[in-house]
Design a protein around this motif. Structure first.
Motif, mmCIF file in Angstrom:
data_model
loop_
_atom_site.group_PDB
_atom_site.id
_atom_site.type_symbol
_atom_site.label_atom_id
_atom_site.label_comp_id
_atom_site.label_asym_id
_atom_site.label_seq_id
_atom_site.Cartn_x
_atom_site.Cartn_y
_atom_site.Cartn_z
ATOM 1 N N ILE A 175 49.377 -52.364 41.691
ATOM 2 C CA ILE A 175 48.317 -51.412 41.304
ATOM 3 C C ILE A 175 47.610 -51.806 40.011
ATOM 4 N N MET A 176 48.068 -52.874 39.357
ATOM 5 C CA MET A 176 47.322 -53.378 38.207
ATOM 6 C C MET A 176 46.119 -54.212 38.658
ATOM 7 N N ASP A 177 46.030 -54.503 39.948
ATOM 8 C CA ASP A 177 44.917 -55.281 40.514
ATOM 9 C C ASP A 177 44.006 -54.341 41.297
ATOM 10 N N LYS A 178 42.966 -53.847 40.638
ATOM 11 C CA LYS A 178 42.108 -52.835 41.262
ATOM 12 C C LYS A 178 41.387 -53.366 42.495
ATOM 13 N N GLU A 179 40.934 -54.611 42.438
ATOM 14 C CA GLU A 179 40.206 -55.170 43.581
ATOM 15 C C GLU A 179 41.099 -55.261 44.816
ATOM 16 N N ALA A 180 42.372 -55.525 44.604
ATOM 17 C CA ALA A 180 43.311 -55.566 45.728
ATOM 18 C C ALA A 180 43.484 -54.183 46.344
ATOM 19 N N ILE A 181 43.459 -53.156 45.496
ATOM 20 C CA ILE A 181 43.552 -51.781 46.009
ATOM 21 C C ILE A 181 42.322 -51.461 46.854
ATOM 22 N N VAL A 182 41.148 -51.807 46.343
ATOM 23 C CA VAL A 182 39.902 -51.562 47.080
ATOM 24 C C VAL A 182 39.939 -52.237 48.448
ATOM 25 N N ALA A 183 40.331 -53.505 48.462
ATOM 26 C CA ALA A 183 40.367 -54.264 49.721
ATOM 27 C C ALA A 183 41.327 -53.621 50.725
ATOM 28 N N HIS A 202 50.242 -41.237 45.873
ATOM 29 C CA HIS A 202 50.410 -42.236 44.803
ATOM 30 C C HIS A 202 51.774 -42.060 44.135
ATOM 31 N N LEU A 203 52.759 -42.820 44.635
ATOM 32 C CA LEU A 203 54.127 -42.752 44.119
ATOM 33 C C LEU A 203 54.426 -43.843 43.095
ATOM 34 N N ALA A 204 53.629 -44.887 43.066
ATOM 35 C CA ALA A 204 53.952 -46.044 42.219
ATOM 36 C C ALA A 204 54.018 -45.620 40.754
ATOM 37 N N ALA A 205 55.153 -45.870 40.125
ATOM 38 C CA ALA A 205 55.335 -45.459 38.732
ATOM 39 C C ALA A 205 56.543 -46.159 38.133
ATOM 40 N N THR A 247 55.421 -48.879 30.659
ATOM 41 C CA THR A 247 55.305 -47.537 31.222
ATOM 42 C C THR A 247 53.862 -47.035 31.151
ATOM 43 N N VAL A 248 53.192 -47.281 30.051
ATOM 44 C CA VAL A 248 51.777 -46.901 29.913
ATOM 45 C C VAL A 248 50.914 -47.674 30.910
ATOM 46 N N ASP A 249 51.165 -48.973 31.021
ATOM 47 C CA ASP A 249 50.365 -49.800 31.939
ATOM 48 C C ASP A 249 50.459 -49.291 33.375
ATOM 49 N N ILE A 250 51.676 -49.065 33.850
ATOM 50 C CA ILE A 250 51.861 -48.675 35.247
ATOM 51 C C ILE A 250 51.413 -47.234 35.486
ATOM 52 N N ASN A 251 51.872 -46.317 34.623
ATOM 53 C CA ASN A 251 51.676 -44.888 34.895
ATOM 54 C C ASN A 251 50.284 -44.378 34.571
ATOM 55 N N ILE A 252 49.604 -45.023 33.637
ATOM 56 C CA ILE A 252 48.240 -44.571 33.286
ATOM 57 C C ILE A 252 47.194 -45.545 33.834
ATOM 58 N N LYS A 253 47.257 -46.797 33.405
ATOM 59 C CA LYS A 253 46.247 -47.761 33.860
ATOM 60 C C LYS A 253 46.309 -47.954 35.378
ATOM 61 N N GLY A 254 47.514 -48.042 35.920
ATOM 62 C CA GLY A 254 47.665 -48.220 37.369
ATOM 63 C C GLY A 254 47.088 -47.051 38.149
ATOM 64 N N ALA A 261 54.928 -38.288 28.549
ATOM 65 C CA ALA A 261 53.584 -38.380 27.977
ATOM 66 C C ALA A 261 52.634 -39.135 28.909
ATOM 67 N N THR A 262 53.126 -40.210 29.532
ATOM 68 C CA THR A 262 52.255 -40.967 30.441
ATOM 69 C C THR A 262 51.915 -40.152 31.688
ATOM 70 N N LYS A 263 52.874 -39.367 32.171
ATOM 71 C CA LYS A 263 52.611 -38.540 33.351
ATOM 72 C C LYS A 263 51.665 -37.383 33.024
ATOM 73 N N ALA A 264 51.786 -36.832 31.835
ATOM 74 C CA ALA A 264 50.853 -35.781 31.404
ATOM 75 C C ALA A 264 49.437 -36.341 31.316
ATOM 76 N N CYS A 265 49.337 -37.569 30.826
ATOM 77 C CA CYS A 265 48.031 -38.229 30.740
ATOM 78 C C CYS A 265 47.462 -38.477 32.136
ATOM 79 N N GLN A 266 48.293 -38.951 33.059
ATOM 80 C CA GLN A 266 47.853 -39.162 34.440
ATOM 81 C C GLN A 266 47.307 -37.864 35.027
ATOM 82 N N ASN A 267 48.003 -36.763 34.789
ATOM 83 C CA ASN A 267 47.577 -35.464 35.309
ATOM 84 C C ASN A 267 46.217 -35.070 34.751
ATOM 85 N N MET A 268 46.029 -35.236 33.443
ATOM 86 C CA MET A 268 44.756 -34.851 32.815
ATOM 87 C C MET A 268 43.600 -35.700 33.331
ATOM 88 N N ILE A 269 43.845 -37.004 33.477
ATOM 89 C CA ILE A 269 42.794 -37.891 33.985
ATOM 90 C C ILE A 269 42.496 -37.560 35.446
#
Length: 313
Positions: free
Chosen positions: A50-58, A70-73, A87-94, A144-152
């Motif tokens: 999930i760090m590869d957005k173009e792969a997700i799109v494809a 979306h379970l990946a975390a 944890t920030v990379d996967i849970n928020i950026k991902g 904190a990362t999950k709270a951020c995911q929820n807000m976004i």
């Protein structure tokens, strides 16, 4: 038949969710990381980071799922303390990558973002049981990362008119859970003691904390109900509504063994900050879907213990 995609299916919940989707006549698709194993599941399985957005799109363009779970975390609180950047990379950026990938589609699938009851953090006595509108006071990096995911997720739902719902799942347990989680850890230790693989002494962390435990098979029923009936932009608690002290769980597990087992505190199992009590109010979920837990704690614990008995040789 509707198509459902489970992103991050190689974890504990994924296999159970795939089975529940099939029971609900949802055609299951699943993703995993290339080094992970996901075998003996009735789903088409793809490798995806999930760090590869173009792969997700494809992948989304290829499958065209109606539902996305979306379970990946990075879901271990302990690991989050040791590796906060991962944890920030996967849970928020991902998660943002997944949401942005969906925005590029020419149709609007329904998405369920899986968060955690840990987001509520330090709860006041007068706030129990915790409703979805409660103030968030995350007490650890993972929360904190999950709270951020929820807000976004809430922002994306409103800003881009996305069919996106959020879940705060409280502690879920069941056969096959990794021993980095407390109940599975206890069951594994007891099974090892029974087979003579360790001394009859259990090493434990904080036993005074109270947690809201639900069987994973009940949890995935809630997820499937919410992906079908949930209101976009809304957050739903998924839990039992009945917190138990960790020592009660430990006593229950030990009572299911015929061994005389001592208990000792392991300083390495004590977290830097631990929330005293977490207990869900599930009125919102129940009112919308009629969902409530059906499997007893005793049944779950017994099956987890039996699972570890079969895994150890």
């Amino acid at each position: 038949m509707k198509k459902g995609l489970v992103i991050g299916a190689a974890g504990f919940v994924g296999r159970y969710l795939i089975k529940e989707m099939a029971r609900n006549k949802i055609e299951p698709y699943a993703t995993k990381l290339s080094h992970e194993r996901l075998e003996n599941v009735n789903a088409q399985v793809y490798d995806l980071d999930i760090m590869d957005k173009e792969a997700i799109v494809a992948l989304l363009l290829e499958i065209r799922p109606d539902y996305i779970f979306h379970l990946a975390a990075q879901s271990s609180v302990g690991l989050a303390w040791k590796n906060p950047i991962l944890t920030v990379d996967i849970n928020i950026k991902g998660s943002i990558n997944v949401m942005d990938a969906v925005r590029e589609l020419f149709y609007m699938p329904r998405i369920l973002l899986i968060g955690s009851g840990e987001e509520y953090g330090h709860i006041q006595e007068n706030e129990l049981p915790i409703t979805e509108t409660n103030l968030l006071r995350p007490g650890n990096i993972y929360a904190a990362t999950k709270a951020c995911q929820n807000m976004i997720g809430n922002i994306y739902s409103k800003a881009y008119d996305m069919e996106l719902m959020m879940v705060r799942a409280f502690n879920h347990i069941g056969p096959g859970q990794a021993p980095m989680f407390v109940v599975s850890d206890f069951c594994k230790q007891v099974a090892e003691i029974e087979k003579g693989l360790r001394e009859p002494v259990m090493m434990v962390g904080n036993l005074a904390a109270k947690r809201d435990f639900t069987d994973v098979r009940d949890v995935v029923k809630a997820y499937v109900a919410l992906i079908q009936k949930g209101e976009p932009g809304e957050t739903y608690n998924v839990g039992s509504g009945n917190a138990k002290e960790i020592h009660q769980i430990l006593d229950l597990i030990i009572s299911m063994s015929n061994k005389d087992i001592k208990v000792e505190i392991d300083p390495n199992k004590i977290r830097p900050v631990d929330v005293p009590i977490i207990e869900a109010d599930i009125t919102k979920l129940n009112s919308l879907t009629g969902w409530k837990p059906e499997i007893s704690l005793e049944q779950t614990v017994r099956e987890m213990l039996d699972y570890w008995r079969t895994q150890l040789y």
